[in-house]
Design a protein around this motif. Structure first.
Motif, short mmCIF file in Angstrom:
data_model
loop_
_atom_site.label_atom_id
_atom_site.label_comp_id
_atom_site.label_asym_id
_atom_site.label_seq_id
_atom_site.Cartn_x
_atom_site.Cartn_y
_atom_site.Cartn_z
N ILE A 149 0.88 -1.18 0.00
CA ILE A 149 0.00 0.00 0.00
C ILE A 149 0.92 1.22 0.00
O ILE A 149 1.64 1.47 0.98
N THR A 150 0.94 1.93 -1.11
CA THR A 150 1.87 3.07 -1.22
C THR A 150 1.25 4.29 -0.52
O THR A 150 0.02 4.37 -0.39
N ARG A 151 2.22 5.15 -0.16
CA ARG A 151 3.64 4.98 -0.35
C ARG A 151 4.31 4.29 0.84
O ARG A 151 5.33 3.62 0.69
N GLY A 152 3.74 4.44 2.03
CA GLY A 152 4.39 3.96 3.24
C GLY A 152 4.67 2.47 3.25
O GLY A 152 5.61 2.02 3.90
N ASP A 181 1.68 -2.79 4.76
CA ASP A 181 1.70 -1.34 4.95
C ASP A 181 2.57 -1.03 6.17
O ASP A 181 2.88 -1.92 6.97
N ASP A 182 2.97 0.24 6.27
CA ASP A 182 3.83 0.60 7.41
C ASP A 182 3.05 0.59 8.72
O ASP A 182 3.56 0.18 9.75
MG LIG Z 1 0.11 4.88 3.49
#
Ligand SMILES: [Mg+2]
Ligand SMILES: O=P(O)(O)OC[C@H]1O[C@H](OP(=O)(O)OP(=O)(O)O)[C@H](O)[C@@H]1O
Ligand SMILES: O=c1[nH]c(=O)c2nc[nH]c2[nH]1
Length: 175
Positions: free
Chosen positions: A48-51, A109-110
């Motif tokens: 899941i961008t950008r993180g 994801d982050d």
């Molecule tokens: Mg994100």
């Protein structure tokens, strides 16, 4: 109205800061992979961008997964959450690998905060495994695997968003 104080953004509301260094982030991603290794194998990683791009690269490297796709979602303008915008969906090729429902795919994801971003991606891939490095209580139920939970009133500062700077000594009033 003139003179009215602007509404505090998510970071200001959060109050507590949780700064993460590159070293710490790499260690936490490796710890996440140890857990995911018990769950896989996975056909592909969906970042899941950008993180999610940074943990996805590290996790995919550790798991030996070569196929990485992205779902591009924007919600926070710096620290203020707005409406979710899907700027790019999951590719047809990755969808096929997941049998149309995401089975055998790993979403990375982050972090999850309110869980809004994670919920949207889960709806796209209901059978995928969803992993994040960090989780806040509101978003935690959406995640299958994560490493560290922080309180809802904590703002996580990632190494790609920050830089080293001077910090005044405690006795001069530094927090
Ligand atoms: Mg994100
Ligand atoms: O659980 P939520 O409340 O939805 O918040 C979590 C999401 O917010 C951040 O992304 P952001 O929208 O800031 O975009 P970015 O990854 O491009 O920085 C973060 O990387 C997660 O994807
Ligand atoms: O850098 C970030 N830190 C956070 O705690 C957060 N929550 C949502 N989006 C976020 N971005």
């Amino acid at each position: 109205m003139a003179g009215e104080a602007p509404e505090p953004n998510a970071q200001e509301k959060a109050g507590k800061a949780f700064p993460v260094s590159w070293d710490q982030f790499h260690r936490d991603c490796r710890a996440l992979t140890w857990r995911l290794n018990e769950v896989g194998p996975f056909h592909a990683v969906i970042a899941i961008t950008r993180g999610g791009l940074v943990p996805a690269a590290i996790v995919a490297r550790e798991l030996g997964v070569r196929v990485i796709d992205t779902v591009c979602i924007a919600s926070y303008d710096h620290t203020k959450q707005g409406d979710l915008q899907v700027l790019k969906g999951i590719s047809e090729a990755a969808m096929k690998l997941g049998g149309g429902t995401g089975k055998g795919l790993l979403i990375v994801d982050d972090l999850v905060d309110t869980g809004k971003t994670g919920k949207l991606v889960r709806e796209m891939l209901p059978d995928a495994h969803f992993a994040t490095v960090y989780a806040k209580p509101k978003g935690r139920p959406l995640v299958d695997t994560f490493i560290t939970e922080v309180s809802q009133d904590t703002w996580i500062f990632f190494p790609w968003d920050t830089a080293l700077s001077y910090h005044p000594p405690l006795r001069d009033g530094a927090a």
